[in-house]
Every structure is written in C-alpha cells, then in structure tokens.
Design a protein around this motif. Structure first.
Motif, PDB file in Angstrom:
ATOM      1  N   MET A  74       0.813  -1.215   0.000  1.00  0.00           N
ATOM      2  CA  MET A  74       0.000   0.000   0.000  1.00  0.00           C
ATOM      3  C   MET A  74       0.847   1.266   0.000  1.00  0.00           C
ATOM      4  SD  MET A  74      -3.303  -1.012   2.371  1.00  0.00           S
ATOM      5  CE  MET A  74      -2.374  -1.614   3.794  1.00  0.00           C
ATOM      6  N   LEU A  78       0.383   3.239  -3.354  1.00  0.00           N
ATOM      7  CA  LEU A  78      -0.580   4.315  -3.132  1.00  0.00           C
ATOM      8  C   LEU A  78       0.048   5.586  -2.563  1.00  0.00           C
ATOM      9  CD1 LEU A  78      -3.335   2.120  -1.429  1.00  0.00           C
ATOM     10  CD2 LEU A  78      -3.245   2.791  -3.833  1.00  0.00           C
ATOM     11  N   SER A  80       0.605   5.979   0.602  1.00  0.00           N
ATOM     12  CA  SER A  80       0.115   6.161   1.965  1.00  0.00           C
ATOM     13  C   SER A  80       1.263   5.980   2.958  1.00  0.00           C
ATOM     14  CB  SER A  80      -1.003   5.157   2.278  1.00  0.00           C
ATOM     15  OG  SER A  80      -0.545   3.825   2.099  1.00  0.00           O
ATOM     16  N   THR A 101      -5.963   1.726   4.665  1.00  0.00           N
ATOM     17  CA  THR A 101      -4.516   1.793   4.450  1.00  0.00           C
ATOM     18  C   THR A 101      -3.720   2.170   5.689  1.00  0.00           C
ATOM     19  OG1 THR A 101      -4.473   4.131   3.787  1.00  0.00           O
ATOM     20  CG2 THR A 101      -4.936   2.497   2.066  1.00  0.00           C
ATOM     21  N   PRO A 118      -4.777   7.542  -0.595  1.00  0.00           N
ATOM     22  CA  PRO A 118      -6.027   6.890  -0.193  1.00  0.00           C
ATOM     23  C   PRO A 118      -5.991   6.366   1.240  1.00  0.00           C
ATOM     24  CG  PRO A 118      -5.294   6.107  -2.345  1.00  0.00           C
ATOM     25  CD  PRO A 118      -4.160   6.892  -1.757  1.00  0.00           C
ATOM     26  N   ILE A 121      -9.591   1.527   0.381  1.00  0.00           N
ATOM     27  CA  ILE A 121      -9.411   0.912  -0.932  1.00  0.00           C
ATOM     28  C   ILE A 121     -10.182  -0.397  -1.045  1.00  0.00           C
ATOM     29  CG2 ILE A 121      -7.116   1.926  -1.213  1.00  0.00           C
ATOM     30  CD1 ILE A 121      -5.934  -0.854  -0.630  1.00  0.00           C
ATOM     31  N   LEU A 123      -9.713  -4.031  -3.312  1.00  0.00           N
ATOM     32  CA  LEU A 123      -8.843  -4.817  -4.169  1.00  0.00           C
ATOM     33  C   LEU A 123      -9.621  -5.976  -4.770  1.00  0.00           C
ATOM     34  CD1 LEU A 123      -5.674  -5.157  -1.878  1.00  0.00           C
ATOM     35  CD2 LEU A 123      -6.078  -3.457  -3.665  1.00  0.00           C
ATOM     36  N   LEU A 130      -5.870  -3.211  -7.748  1.00  0.00           N
ATOM     37  CA  LEU A 130      -6.632  -2.113  -7.163  1.00  0.00           C
ATOM     38  C   LEU A 130      -7.887  -1.858  -7.991  1.00  0.00           C
ATOM     39  CD1 LEU A 130      -6.683   0.160  -4.985  1.00  0.00           C
ATOM     40  CD2 LEU A 130      -5.579   1.623  -6.695  1.00  0.00           C
ATOM     41  N   TRP A 132     -10.725   0.333  -6.635  1.00  0.00           N
ATOM     42  CA  TRP A 132     -10.978   1.755  -6.405  1.00  0.00           C
ATOM     43  C   TRP A 132     -10.299   2.213  -5.123  1.00  0.00           C
ATOM     44  CZ3 TRP A 132     -13.376   2.001  -1.770  1.00  0.00           C
ATOM     45  CH2 TRP A 132     -14.456   1.151  -1.466  1.00  0.00           C
ATOM     46  N   ALA A 133     -10.157   3.534  -5.017  1.00  0.00           N
ATOM     47  CA  ALA A 133      -9.505   4.132  -3.852  1.00  0.00           C
ATOM     48  C   ALA A 133     -10.133   5.475  -3.544  1.00  0.00           C
ATOM     49  CB  ALA A 133      -8.001   4.289  -4.109  1.00  0.00           C
ATOM     50  N   ASP A 134     -10.175   5.819  -2.256  1.00  0.00           N
ATOM     51  CA  ASP A 134     -10.736   7.092  -1.832  1.00  0.00           C
ATOM     52  C   ASP A 134      -9.809   7.733  -0.793  1.00  0.00           C
ATOM     53  OD1 ASP A 134     -13.399   8.832  -1.728  1.00  0.00           O
ATOM     54  OD2 ASP A 134     -12.611   8.655   0.311  1.00  0.00           O
ATOM     55  N   LYS A 181     -12.859   5.377  -8.660  1.00  0.00           N
ATOM     56  CA  LYS A 181     -13.269   6.088  -7.457  1.00  0.00           C
ATOM     57  C   LYS A 181     -14.622   5.566  -7.008  1.00  0.00           C
ATOM     58  CE  LYS A 181     -10.836  10.326  -8.789  1.00  0.00           C
ATOM     59  NZ  LYS A 181     -10.961  11.783  -9.079  1.00  0.00           N
TER      60      LYS A 181
END
Length: 246
Positions: A74, A78, A80, A101, A118, A121, A123, A130, A132-134, A181
C-alpha cells in the motif's frame, strides 16, 4: 480440539520490520491484523503496510513456509504512510477486499505526510489488483487509522463501511467503478460539532478505533482513543442512514 499426536506445524508467514522505523512500524510489534480465510486463501495486512494473499496449503518447494499468491504494497503503490502500524483486518465483499490503508500523521503528530493518499481501498480478491480508492478524510486525519471496515447489504445496496481517521464513518457503494473512485453513499460524524481534537487525548474529539457492526439494517459504531492517550469521550452510535449521501 485435536489430540496432541495429531497436531502438526504446517507453515508460517513472517515479515521483517520496516526500515522506516517506529513512526510506521512500532518496535516489538508483529502482524497486528486478524487474517481472513476463505477456502484455500488467507488474506492479511502486514506490519509493513502490505496486503498479502497466501495459499493455505504448505508450499512443497519450501515446506513450512507460506506460498504468497499476491502481495499489494500500500505504501509503495498508493503513497500512503501508516502511523505506527497497519492493523486493519481485511473485509470480504463478494469479489472485493476492503482495506483501510492506515494513512496517518507523522511521528511528530504535527503533519500528515501524505494527505492525498487513499485511506480506503478495494482490491480484486483473486489478483490483488486495485479496483478503487478514496482519499477521505485527507487533511482532516486526526491521528492514525487502525479500524477495520465492514460490509453489508442495506435496502438492497452493497455497502463498504469504513471508520475514518477524522472520527467519521463513511459508506461507499461496494462495487467496481469505471473511474477507480467509489461512490459515496453517506457519512456520519461521530463527534459533536463543537468538539475539538488535541493531541495526547487532551481534547474532547475522539477517534474511531472500533469496527462498525451491522445488525437489522442499522450500523453501530463506538468512539475512543489510542489506549496510550488514556480515557476518551466514548460514545456508541446507531446510524440508520442507508443510501443517501449526507
């Protein structure tokens, strides 16, 4: 319980401590997440901020060592930066895996190193891709994000329910999206509007450490603090919001 003569060590999965140090991988701690087991697959979040999918059977080429089916890093993928530890337990939602995350503040507690990364997420369960991710709650993260998500179908709508690092609960449509998203269905602030966050547990705004519980179409969530911060204003909330964004 199996009798002693039938107990046999099958395999293990181990991770080295992260070179980033105590800020992201607290000393003398190991893997803090609870594994999810489905059929012959074991899913777990590691102390290194990775989501690992393991084969439940022993690897014949390396007896007693787990065979990694896929691994999603991650922090690498990402951007993060977990605070102290990634401890979220993954949640299954059909063909998806829901993961927090752990994105949080830095060791000084004064800065969020990666506010645009994000926090929530999804998976693909079979491949680790991946979906989607927010990036909510972004700049509003109070401390760390250690709570695990929940999944429920409410009024026929599959929902990915995440406890956020700003003291809010977020619900997203638990389906793949065309743009990567998720669709926000609703969110709920678990603190009074006039509450104030102060580092070290000195304020009256609380974090969410617990996992949401869904029963009879209602979402229950409790607030609290990092145990090292002492006692916090604790509230148990029951939300009945279903599908409208708020």
């Amino acid at each position: 319980m199996f009798p002693p003569e039938r107990r046999e060590f099958l395999w293990q999965f181990s991770c080295e401590k992260h070179k980033g140090g105590r800020g992201i991988d607290w000393p003398e701690q190991g893997i803090c997440a609870t594994p999810l087991v489905e059929g012959d697959r074991v899913y777990v979040v590691t102390n290194r901020g990775e989501v690992a999918c393991l084969d439940a059977a022993a690897d014949p080429k390396a007896p007693q060592e787990a065979r990694i089916v896929w691994l999603f890093d991650m922090m690498k993928e990402l951007g993060s930066v977990q605070h102290n530890m990634a401890s979220c337990s993954v949640t299954a939602a059909g063909d998806l895996l829901l993961v927090n995350t752990g994105n949080g503040v830095d060791e000084s507690h004064e800065k969020i190193p990666s506010p645009k990364a994000p926090s929530f997420i999804a998976l693909e369960k079979k491949t680790g891709k991946l979906v989607w991710a927010d990036a909510s709650p972004g700049q509003n993260i109070l401390h760390g994000q250690w709570a695990s998500p929940a999944f429920a179908v409410l009024d026929g709508v599959p929902q990915a329910i995440f406890p956020g690092g700003d003291g809010r609960v977020y619900s997203f449509l638990a389906k793949p999206s065309d743009d990567g998203k998720p669709k926000l269905l609703w969110k709920f602030d678990c603190n009074a509007k006039e509450s104030v966050w102060k580092d070290g547990g000195r304020g009256d705004r609380a974090e969410i450490i617990a996992t949401p519980v869904v029963c009879d179409g209602r979402v229950f969530i409790a607030t609290g603090h990092d145990p090292e911060y002492g006692e916090a204003p604790g509230c148990l909330w029951c939300s009945i919001r279903r599908s409208a964004a708020t």
